[in-house]
Design a protein around this motif. Structure first.
Motif, PDB file in Angstrom:
ATOM      1  N   GLN A 170     -56.913  23.616  -5.319  1.00 26.45           N
ATOM      2  CA  GLN A 170     -57.731  22.950  -6.387  1.00 26.45           C
ATOM      3  C   GLN A 170     -59.115  23.474  -6.211  1.00 26.45           C
ATOM      4  N   ILE A 171     -59.592  24.463  -7.159  1.00 22.96           N
ATOM      5  CA  ILE A 171     -60.905  24.896  -7.009  1.00 22.96           C
ATOM      6  C   ILE A 171     -61.973  24.229  -8.222  1.00 22.96           C
ATOM      7  N   THR A 172     -63.197  23.997  -7.505  1.00 19.03           N
ATOM      8  CA  THR A 172     -63.988  23.455  -8.562  1.00 19.03           C
ATOM      9  C   THR A 172     -65.222  24.409  -8.460  1.00 19.03           C
ATOM     10  N   VAL A 173     -66.130  24.224  -9.429  1.00 17.27           N
ATOM     11  CA  VAL A 173     -67.426  24.815  -9.141  1.00 17.27           C
ATOM     12  C   VAL A 173     -68.058  24.368  -7.973  1.00 17.27           C
ATOM     13  N   GLU A 174     -68.138  22.906  -7.711  1.00 16.65           N
ATOM     14  CA  GLU A 174     -68.616  22.485  -6.532  1.00 16.65           C
ATOM     15  C   GLU A 174     -67.936  23.143  -5.238  1.00 16.65           C
ATOM     16  N   THR A 175     -66.722  23.561  -5.226  1.00 14.67           N
ATOM     17  CA  THR A 175     -66.177  24.155  -3.972  1.00 14.67           C
ATOM     18  C   THR A 175     -66.883  25.492  -3.706  1.00 14.67           C
ATOM     19  N   ILE A 227     -74.541  28.831  -3.243  1.00 18.82           N
ATOM     20  CA  ILE A 227     -75.187  29.342  -4.384  1.00 18.82           C
ATOM     21  C   ILE A 227     -75.286  28.042  -5.391  1.00 18.82           C
ATOM     22  N   ASN A 228     -76.319  27.941  -6.103  1.00 15.50           N
ATOM     23  CA  ASN A 228     -76.283  26.881  -7.116  1.00 15.50           C
ATOM     24  C   ASN A 228     -75.314  27.021  -8.517  1.00 15.50           C
ATOM     25  N   LYS A 229     -75.283  26.195  -9.186  1.00 13.87           N
ATOM     26  CA  LYS A 229     -74.003  26.392 -10.435  1.00 13.87           C
ATOM     27  C   LYS A 229     -74.667  27.260 -11.477  1.00 13.87           C
ATOM     28  N   LEU A 263     -74.062  35.057 -12.677  1.00 17.51           N
ATOM     29  CA  LEU A 263     -73.557  36.069 -11.978  1.00 17.51           C
ATOM     30  C   LEU A 263     -72.258  36.493 -12.629  1.00 17.51           C
ATOM     31  N   PHE A 264     -71.353  35.413 -12.820  1.00 19.81           N
ATOM     32  CA  PHE A 264     -70.286  35.850 -13.709  1.00 19.81           C
ATOM     33  C   PHE A 264     -70.441  36.240 -15.088  1.00 19.81           C
TER      34      PHE A 264
END
Length: 126
Positions: free
Chosen positions: A41-46, A53-55, A61-62
């Motif tokens: 389970q991968i989230t932006v927060e993870t 790095i901030n959101k 970057l992406f």
């Protein structure tokens, strides 16, 4: 199978331009993390916590490196791996679903169909 896919995906999606830049290094580290933990389970927060790095910077970057957000990149990664597994293995769809990070196979089927236009079963048959 997953390891071969990871190697191929990394090779195809590596950007020869800017390879020496800190941004490219950071992008590479994050994409390697996504590949290594694709079944979790991968989230932006993870990701933001793991890489400090901030959101907004993460998505910038992406967008710069892959022309999509981090979560869209992860979604494409998962769908592409599922396609490879469906086409080249006899693994049950529920197992493939779990291996690409979707413990709920019904949700996986819904996401897969939304992105490919076919259910996993239809994709396997074609």
């Amino acid at each position: 199978m997953e390891l071969l896919y990871y190697i191929a995906y990394t090779f195809v999606n590596s950007s020869p331009d800017n390879e020496d830049s800190p941004e490219a290094d950071e992008f590479t580290q994050i994409t390697e993390y996504l590949n290594e933990h694709i079944d979790e389970q991968i989230t932006v927060e993870t990701i933001t916590k793991t890489f400090a790095i901030n959101k907004n910077k993460l998505n910038d970057l992406f967008m710069k490196q892959a022309s999509m957000t981090c979560l869209n990149y992860l979604l494409n990664l998962r769908i592409d791996l599922a396609k490879v597994m469906l086409a080249n293995t006899e693994l049950p769809i529920i197992e493939i679903s779990s291996r690409v990070g979707y413990p709920d196979s019904n949700y996986f089927a819904k996401i897969f169909k939304k992105n490919t236009g076919k259910t996993p079963s239809q994709y396997r048959k074609s």
